[in-house]
Structure formats: C-alpha cells, structure tokens
Design an enzyme around this catalytic site. Structure first.
Site, PDB file in Angstrom:
ATOM      1  N   TRP A 102      -6.871   8.212  -5.581  1.00 60.16           N
ATOM      2  CA  TRP A 102      -7.584   7.064  -6.146  1.00 60.16           C
ATOM      3  C   TRP A 102      -9.033   7.395  -6.451  1.00 60.16           C
ATOM      4  CZ3 TRP A 102      -4.862   3.889  -8.635  1.00 60.16           C
ATOM      5  CH2 TRP A 102      -3.576   3.549  -8.202  1.00 60.16           C
ATOM      6  N   ASP A 172     -14.024   1.129  -2.954  1.00 60.08           N
ATOM      7  CA  ASP A 172     -12.701   0.671  -3.380  1.00 60.08           C
ATOM      8  C   ASP A 172     -11.882   0.382  -2.118  1.00 60.08           C
ATOM      9  OD1 ASP A 172     -10.127   0.275  -4.206  1.00 60.08           O
ATOM     10  OD2 ASP A 172      -9.945   2.160  -5.327  1.00 60.08           O
ATOM     11  N   LYS A 196      -2.204  -5.508  -1.846  1.00 55.78           N
ATOM     12  CA  LYS A 196      -1.953  -4.804  -0.588  1.00 55.78           C
ATOM     13  C   LYS A 196      -2.252  -5.690   0.614  1.00 55.78           C
ATOM     14  CE  LYS A 196      -2.202  -0.981  -3.384  1.00 55.78           C
ATOM     15  NZ  LYS A 196      -3.061  -0.276  -4.316  1.00 55.78           N
TER      16      LYS A 196
HETATM   17  C1  LIG Z   1      -3.482   0.306  -5.406  1.00 55.07           C
HETATM   18  C2  LIG Z   1      -4.829   0.905  -5.506  1.00 55.07           C
HETATM   19  C3  LIG Z   1      -5.541   0.913  -6.715  1.00 55.07           C
HETATM   20  C4  LIG Z   1      -4.972   0.392  -8.006  1.00 55.07           C
HETATM   21  O1  LIG Z   1      -4.902  -0.963  -8.007  1.00 55.07           O
HETATM   22  P1  LIG Z   1      -4.414  -1.782  -9.302  1.00 55.07           P
HETATM   23  O2  LIG Z   1      -4.645  -3.183  -8.869  1.00 55.07           O
HETATM   24  O3  LIG Z   1      -2.960  -1.437  -9.495  1.00 55.07           O
HETATM   25  O4  LIG Z   1      -5.227  -1.365 -10.451  1.00 55.07           O
HETATM   26  C5  LIG Z   1      -6.818   1.455  -6.707  1.00 55.07           C
HETATM   27  N1  LIG Z   1      -7.361   1.955  -5.595  1.00 55.07           N
HETATM   28  C6  LIG Z   1      -6.694   1.973  -4.424  1.00 55.07           C
HETATM   29  C7  LIG Z   1      -7.347   2.552  -3.207  1.00 55.07           C
HETATM   30  C8  LIG Z   1      -5.412   1.453  -4.349  1.00 55.07           C
HETATM   31  O5  LIG Z   1      -4.753   1.466  -3.168  1.00 55.07           O
END
Ligand SMILES: *Cc1c(COP(=O)(O)O)cnc(C)c1O
Length: 360
Positions: A102, A172, A196
């Site tokens: 990521w 993030d 999540k």
């Molecule tokens: C799932 C995830 C993303 C992507 O998220 P989207 O909502 O599908 O764009 C980005 N960063 C991390 C750490 C993730 O776990």
C-alpha cells in the site's frame, strides 16, 4: 445458515449487533416510513444520523476541535492523489516511508504530482519489518511525511508514531483505524477506507488539521479539494448515506463496548494468542519481525504449501472463511479486525491445531 467467521481483509465482517439493528430499521427508520437509503441527505432525519456519527467518531478518537472530519467517497486509493494535491502547498517534495504494497501505491500516485523522497524503506527485508525510528530520513523542506501504519497485505504494523517536528504526518490507517487509542494531534491527516474497521465500502474517512486545507494545487477537481468538502460539511455532493448510517452504528457499538481502550485490549489479546499458536508450532510460520506484527492482519504459511488448498477447503467447511493469503504473498492471511469475535480467533486456533495433528 449460521454466520461464518469471515477472515476477509476487506470488505470485512461487521458486528452482528449492527447488522441486526440495520435489518430492523431497513424498511422504516424510526417511524419515518422510509429506509435511510431513500432519504434526502439534507433532510432533518438524515442530518441527525450524520451528526451523531460524526460526534461519536470525534469522541471515540478524541479528535481535537481544530480537526475536520470529512466523509468522502473514492476509497483510500483516491486519497493517494488528494493528499499531494491538497497538502503540497507550493512545496516541491513530499516524503514517504515504504513498508509494502500500500505504501508503494501511495508513492506511485504521489509521483504524478511531486518529487518523492523515500524517507525509509524496508524492501531489503522483503517488507517483513517497520524501519527503526532513527532510520527515518526526513528532509526539512518536505511538505509532509506519509506512512502506512498497518500494511494490510504484509501484516506489518508500526508500534510507534514517527516524529516529524513541524512537518505534517500523514497516515493511511485504512486497516488499523479504531483498533486502539491514538493521539490524533500528532498527525496532520489521517485517512481510511471504511470497509475494514469502520463499515461498508463506499465511505472514506479523512481527519485533517484545519490549517492544512485551502491551499490546493491549481486544476484540482472540486471533488478532490478538502476545503470544498469541509466548507460543505461533507455534503458538497450526495454522500454515501447508507454507508454513513452503518458507520454510525459501528461507532455507537464501539462506544458501548467501552471505546478504543477496551477494543485495544481485546485486539491485543486476539492477535497475541494467534501469533503464539503460530510461533509454538513448527508447522505454521509468520515472517514478520516480532516488534512489527500487525494486530489486524496475520499472514501465515504452512510448512508444506501443497497442503494450502486442503487447509482452505477444510477451514471453509468448519465455517472459517476467506483465509487465503493475498495473491502477491501466498499462504494464508487471517484478518481479525474489531468485528471479528474473539470466539472466531479461538475457533481458528483450534482448527489449526487439529489440522496440524492430522497433516504434520
Ligand atoms: C484496503 C486498503 C487501501 C485501499 O482502499 P480502497 O478503499 O479500496 O481504495 C489502501 N490502503 C490500505 C492500507 C488498505 O488496507
């Protein structure tokens, strides 16, 4: 059919109590004669849902007054572009820590807008560790430092917060937000896709210090400008109303449970016993350094990869589903977010012991 223990990395399990409440309210929300899905986002009824969700999140995370909470769309992936567009503020360099899949996506997107300084990378360890705090090299002219507190695919989590002085720290938190208390005032911006640990897909939460917004790059689309969303209370356009409602129910569920301190205790215990089960066996292993292990995503491999498909088949039959590892890593991955009951982790550990006994 009984509910499965779903170890999906995202979209992931939601608390059963939340789903039951949503079911009870789906046709007629609080005597309105309508589903939340059918209501005007600007009407009094939905506005009360929105305001309660926002207030609840502010209490849960202890978010200071000078931070805006934005409820957006486009996923965490849109933030990869929105962050440089909004936070460069005339500067020409942004710093990024690279700890895996990521981080790499965030870096690749940022490079479209700015020069990127890699402040630290753990690529040498095949992304099985976080960098030492002392190894983070942050240039004084960086517009911000971006990092990924929890790498969802590698199962690598920072157990410390990088020090950045006056340089805004951007995180993030898609797969770790709400898993434990954090000090929001250490961050310039926190973002997370909802699917999540917050609610259903379609909602993205951004928490941003208010002095950082309003200096957007020329040509930034209105929908990508934090200031426009902030000035309009996240209602510049139609927000994802049903996802927001469910997120509000999840926040209320967390508050009832005792907030993030209580949640953290449960999460530490859940992940601790799963790692202990892996470490105590010669049959299973996890490659991540002990001081960088994720509370939320636990990848593990079997001593004999030929057994992977049998493991997955038998696990599914036992009601333990979506344990297949990410295609880039292989093996297994158990995502054990807030909504995964401790009984689900116990059931997985018992299944793993039984499978080892039968196959080692
Ligand atoms: C799932 C995830 C993303 C992507 O998220 P989207 O909502 O599908 O764009 C980005 N960063 C991390 C750490 C993730 O776990």
């Amino acid at each position: 059919m009984a509910r499965a223990y779903n170890f999906s990395a995202g979209p992931a399990m939601l608390p059963e109590a939340v789903l039951q409440q949503a079911r009870d309210e789906i046709l007629d929300w609080h005597g309105s004669g309508m589903s939340i899905m059918e209501m005007s986002h600007r009407g009094k009824q939905f506005m009360s849902v929105y305001e309660q969700a926002e207030a609840s999140l502010r209490r849960l995370m202890n978010i200071p007054e000078n931070y805006k909470i934005l409820f957006l769309q486009g996923g965490a992936s849109s933030q990869f572009a929105m962050i440089p567009m909004n936070l460069l503020r005339g500067k020409s360099t942004a710093a990024y820590i690279n700890t895996g899949a990521w981080s790499k996506k965030a870096i690749a997107e940022a490079k479209r807008y700015t020069s990127v300084h890699i402040a630290a990378t753990t690529e040498d360890s095949k992304f099985t560790a976080t960098p030492d705090a002392g190894d983070i090299d942050l240039p004084g002219d960086a517009a911000y430092l971006h990092y990924t507190p929890n790498e969802t695919i590698g199962g690598v989590e920072f157990l410390y917060v990088p020090e950045t002085g006056d340089i805004p720290l951007v995180a993030d938190m898609s797969s770790t937000i709400l898993s434990r208390p954090i000090d929001v005032s250490k961050y310039g911006l926190i973002y997370a896709g909802a699917q999540k640990n917050i609610g259903p897909a379609g909602l993205t939460v951004v928490i941003v210090r208010d002095d950082l917004i309003g200096q957007t790059m020329d040509m930034t689309p209105a929908m990508f400008d934090y200031k426009i969303h902030a000035d309009n209370g996240s209602m510049y356009n139609t927000p994802p109303t049903y996802s927001l409602y469910l997120a509000g129910l999840v926040f209320a569920w967390l508050e009832q449970l005792g907030g993030l301190t209580a949640m953290a205790e449960i999460n530490e215990r859940k992940s601790g016993k799963l790692y202990a089960a892996i470490d105590d066996s010669d049959f299973y292993s996890n490659p991540v350094e002990v001081n960088s292990r994720s509370w939320m995503n636990v990848p593990f491999t079997l001593a004999n990869a030929d057994l992977d498909s049998v493991f997955l088949e038998q696990a599914t039959a036992a009601g333990l589903v979506t344990l297949k590892g990410h295609r880039s890593v292989g093996g297994m991955r158990a995502s054990i977010y807030n909504a995964m009951p401790e009984a689900g982790v116990d059931a997985l550990i018992a299944f793993m012991a039984e499978f080892e006994k039968n196959n080692a």
